[in-house]
Design an enzyme around this catalytic site. Sequence first.
Site, PDB file in Angstrom:
ATOM      1  N   GLY A  21     -90.095 -33.772   0.605  1.00 33.71           N
ATOM      2  CA  GLY A  21     -91.468 -33.566   1.078  1.00 33.71           C
ATOM      3  C   GLY A  21     -91.551 -32.914   2.446  1.00 33.71           C
ATOM      4  O   GLY A  21     -90.779 -32.000   2.786  1.00 33.71           O
ATOM      5  N   ASP A  62     -83.273 -47.578   6.982  1.00 34.79           N
ATOM      6  CA  ASP A  62     -84.570 -48.144   6.612  1.00 34.79           C
ATOM      7  C   ASP A  62     -85.245 -48.597   7.904  1.00 34.79           C
ATOM      8  O   ASP A  62     -84.845 -49.603   8.506  1.00 34.79           O
ATOM      9  CB  ASP A  62     -84.356 -49.326   5.656  1.00 34.79           C
ATOM     10  CG  ASP A  62     -85.676 -49.957   5.238  1.00 34.79           C
ATOM     11  OD1 ASP A  62     -86.723 -49.652   5.861  1.00 34.79           O
ATOM     12  OD2 ASP A  62     -85.654 -50.775   4.303  1.00 34.79           O
ATOM     13  N   TYR A 154    -102.575 -48.308   4.938  1.00 33.88           N
ATOM     14  CA  TYR A 154    -102.031 -47.001   5.341  1.00 33.88           C
ATOM     15  C   TYR A 154    -102.877 -46.382   6.456  1.00 33.88           C
ATOM     16  O   TYR A 154    -102.350 -45.889   7.457  1.00 33.88           O
ATOM     17  CB  TYR A 154    -102.018 -46.114   4.093  1.00 33.88           C
ATOM     18  CG  TYR A 154    -101.482 -44.712   4.269  1.00 33.88           C
ATOM     19  CD1 TYR A 154    -100.102 -44.476   4.288  1.00 33.88           C
ATOM     20  CD2 TYR A 154    -102.345 -43.623   4.364  1.00 33.88           C
ATOM     21  CE1 TYR A 154     -99.610 -43.179   4.414  1.00 33.88           C
ATOM     22  CE2 TYR A 154    -101.861 -42.331   4.487  1.00 33.88           C
ATOM     23  CZ  TYR A 154    -100.481 -42.112   4.507  1.00 33.88           C
ATOM     24  OH  TYR A 154     -99.999 -40.827   4.631  1.00 33.88           O
TER      25      TYR A 154
HETATM   26  P1  NAP Z   1     -92.559 -38.442   0.495  1.00 35.22           P
HETATM   27  O1  NAP Z   1     -92.331 -37.177  -0.241  1.00 35.22           O
HETATM   28  O2  NAP Z   1     -92.845 -39.700  -0.245  1.00 35.22           O
HETATM   29  O3  NAP Z   1     -91.303 -38.677   1.485  1.00 35.22           O
HETATM   30  C1  NAP Z   1     -91.261 -39.804   2.316  1.00 35.22           C
HETATM   31  C2  NAP Z   1     -89.936 -39.832   3.036  1.00 35.22           C
HETATM   32  O4  NAP Z   1     -89.868 -41.014   3.846  1.00 35.22           O
HETATM   33  C3  NAP Z   1     -88.746 -39.878   2.104  1.00 35.22           C
HETATM   34  O5  NAP Z   1     -87.662 -39.180   2.686  1.00 35.22           O
HETATM   35  C4  NAP Z   1     -88.446 -41.374   2.034  1.00 35.22           C
HETATM   36  O6  NAP Z   1     -87.115 -41.566   1.603  1.00 35.22           O
HETATM   37  C5  NAP Z   1     -88.703 -41.766   3.479  1.00 35.22           C
HETATM   38  N1  NAP Z   1     -88.970 -43.177   3.721  1.00 35.22           N
HETATM   39  C6  NAP Z   1     -89.908 -43.974   3.144  1.00 35.22           C
HETATM   40  N2  NAP Z   1     -89.847 -45.222   3.635  1.00 35.22           N
HETATM   41  C7  NAP Z   1     -88.856 -45.221   4.574  1.00 35.22           C
HETATM   42  C8  NAP Z   1     -88.296 -46.207   5.429  1.00 35.22           C
HETATM   43  N3  NAP Z   1     -88.734 -47.479   5.427  1.00 35.22           N
HETATM   44  N4  NAP Z   1     -87.289 -45.848   6.253  1.00 35.22           N
HETATM   45  C9  NAP Z   1     -86.824 -44.584   6.266  1.00 35.22           C
HETATM   46  N5  NAP Z   1     -87.298 -43.607   5.475  1.00 35.22           N
HETATM   47  C10 NAP Z   1     -88.298 -43.932   4.617  1.00 35.22           C
HETATM   48  O7  NAP Z   1     -93.768 -38.291   1.526  1.00 35.22           O
HETATM   49  P2  NAP Z   1     -94.411 -37.022   2.235  1.00 35.22           P
HETATM   50  O8  NAP Z   1     -95.625 -36.671   1.478  1.00 35.22           O
HETATM   51  O9  NAP Z   1     -93.394 -35.996   2.543  1.00 35.22           O
HETATM   52  O10 NAP Z   1     -94.897 -37.745   3.584  1.00 35.22           O
HETATM   53  C11 NAP Z   1     -94.243 -37.605   4.828  1.00 35.22           C
HETATM   54  C12 NAP Z   1     -95.164 -38.165   5.893  1.00 35.22           C
HETATM   55  O11 NAP Z   1     -96.394 -37.449   5.869  1.00 35.22           O
HETATM   56  C13 NAP Z   1     -95.526 -39.637   5.659  1.00 35.22           C
HETATM   57  O12 NAP Z   1     -95.579 -40.311   6.895  1.00 35.22           O
HETATM   58  C14 NAP Z   1     -96.901 -39.553   5.045  1.00 35.22           C
HETATM   59  O13 NAP Z   1     -97.646 -40.716   5.305  1.00 35.22           O
HETATM   60  C15 NAP Z   1     -97.469 -38.337   5.746  1.00 35.22           C
HETATM   61  N6  NAP Z   1     -98.564 -37.702   5.024  1.00 35.22           N
HETATM   62  C16 NAP Z   1     -98.408 -37.218   3.767  1.00 35.22           C
HETATM   63  C17 NAP Z   1     -99.486 -36.620   3.126  1.00 35.22           C
HETATM   64  C18 NAP Z   1     -99.396 -36.054   1.723  1.00 35.22           C
HETATM   65  O14 NAP Z   1    -100.431 -35.681   1.167  1.00 35.22           O
HETATM   66  N7  NAP Z   1     -98.235 -35.925   1.141  1.00 35.22           N
HETATM   67  C19 NAP Z   1    -100.721 -36.534   3.773  1.00 35.22           C
HETATM   68  C20 NAP Z   1    -100.855 -37.040   5.051  1.00 35.22           C
HETATM   69  C21 NAP Z   1     -99.763 -37.617   5.684  1.00 35.22           C
HETATM   70  P3  NAP Z   1     -86.662 -42.941   0.816  1.00 35.22           P
HETATM   71  O15 NAP Z   1     -87.746 -43.243  -0.174  1.00 35.22           O
HETATM   72  O16 NAP Z   1     -85.360 -42.598   0.201  1.00 35.22           O
HETATM   73  O17 NAP Z   1     -86.555 -43.947   1.886  1.00 35.22           O
END
Ligand code: NAP
Length: 248
Positions: A21, A62, A154
């Site tokens: 992501g 983690d 969240y």
């Molecule tokens: P994603 O594809 O679900 O990726 C999340 C990443 O965080 C993965 O590498 C995951 O790996 C890791 N992760 C989750 N829990 C963790 C923990 N406890 N310790 C260490 N690593 C952890 O999400 P994304 O959409 O790229 O989101 C990235 C950031 O952008 C997040 O903070 C999200 O809230 C924010 N965001 C996303 C969106 C959206 O629409 N996608 C919108 C606004 C904000 P593992 O699962 O292997 O740990």
Amino acid sequence: MSPEVPEGPGRVVLVTGGSRGIGAACVERFAARGDRVAYTSRSGPAGGSGPPAEGPWHLACDQSRPEAVTAALDLIEKEWGPVEVLVANAGLTRDGLLMRMSEEAWSDVIETNLTGVYRLVKRVVGPMMRARKGRVILVSSVSGLAGQAGQANYAAAKAGLVGFARSMARELSSRSILVNVVAPGTVDTDMLGALNEAQMAELVDRVPLGRVARPEEIAGVVAFLASDDASYITGAVLPVDGGLAMGH
Ligand code: NAP
């Protein structure tokens, strides 16, 4: 006194949640400019064997576990030296309406998305203060600015990051450490996987630009905030949301 992190090659950059992501797009972006990039995820390999001969370094960490954060940062510092740019991107969702939201769903999200970030920032700013330079970029969300039904946990964590970042920006400005927040809107990543077609269409309908973002579009803004061009920006919250949260 210059607030700039010199933009020479080879900065030590840590991107949390860099395995997919938005985080993966950030890893790629920093690596492409010659930075030494370490990135974490819960599912990454144990970092004990050290960094690869070349390319980004994936470590298991983690961030909901304090000892995991300490171990990962100790290892990065031992191998590469202090982190100069921290991108606190890792995050997760456990959505549900408040009346059905368990204590566990609440605290899991707060622990990773807010307390985990406190831990990481606290750990990296010591060396940054001694070096009198550093960049910290926190990945929040429009949900934290505008609120989102079904995401009380969240949104609370993501709003918390804004107050945290602005407090850090004030505490650390005298040491030329700049702390900023990026607030993405809807980004095409696994995090959207739980949505069905109708929910996606409804989401896109609310975005003035009429589409979701590509992860690279968030990574570009993160890279900007880590660059010399952002040397006079601290305590800012930068929405990257196609206009979704205008006015918030
Ligand atoms: P994603 O594809 O679900 O990726 C999340 C990443 O965080 C993965 O590498 C995951 O790996 C890791 N992760 C989750 N829990 C963790 C923990 N406890 N310790 C260490 N690593 C952890 O999400 P994304 O959409 O790229 O989101 C990235 C950031 O952008 C997040 O903070 C999200 O809230 C924010 N965001 C996303 C969106 C959206 O629409 N996608 C919108 C606004 C904000 P593992 O699962 O292997 O740990």
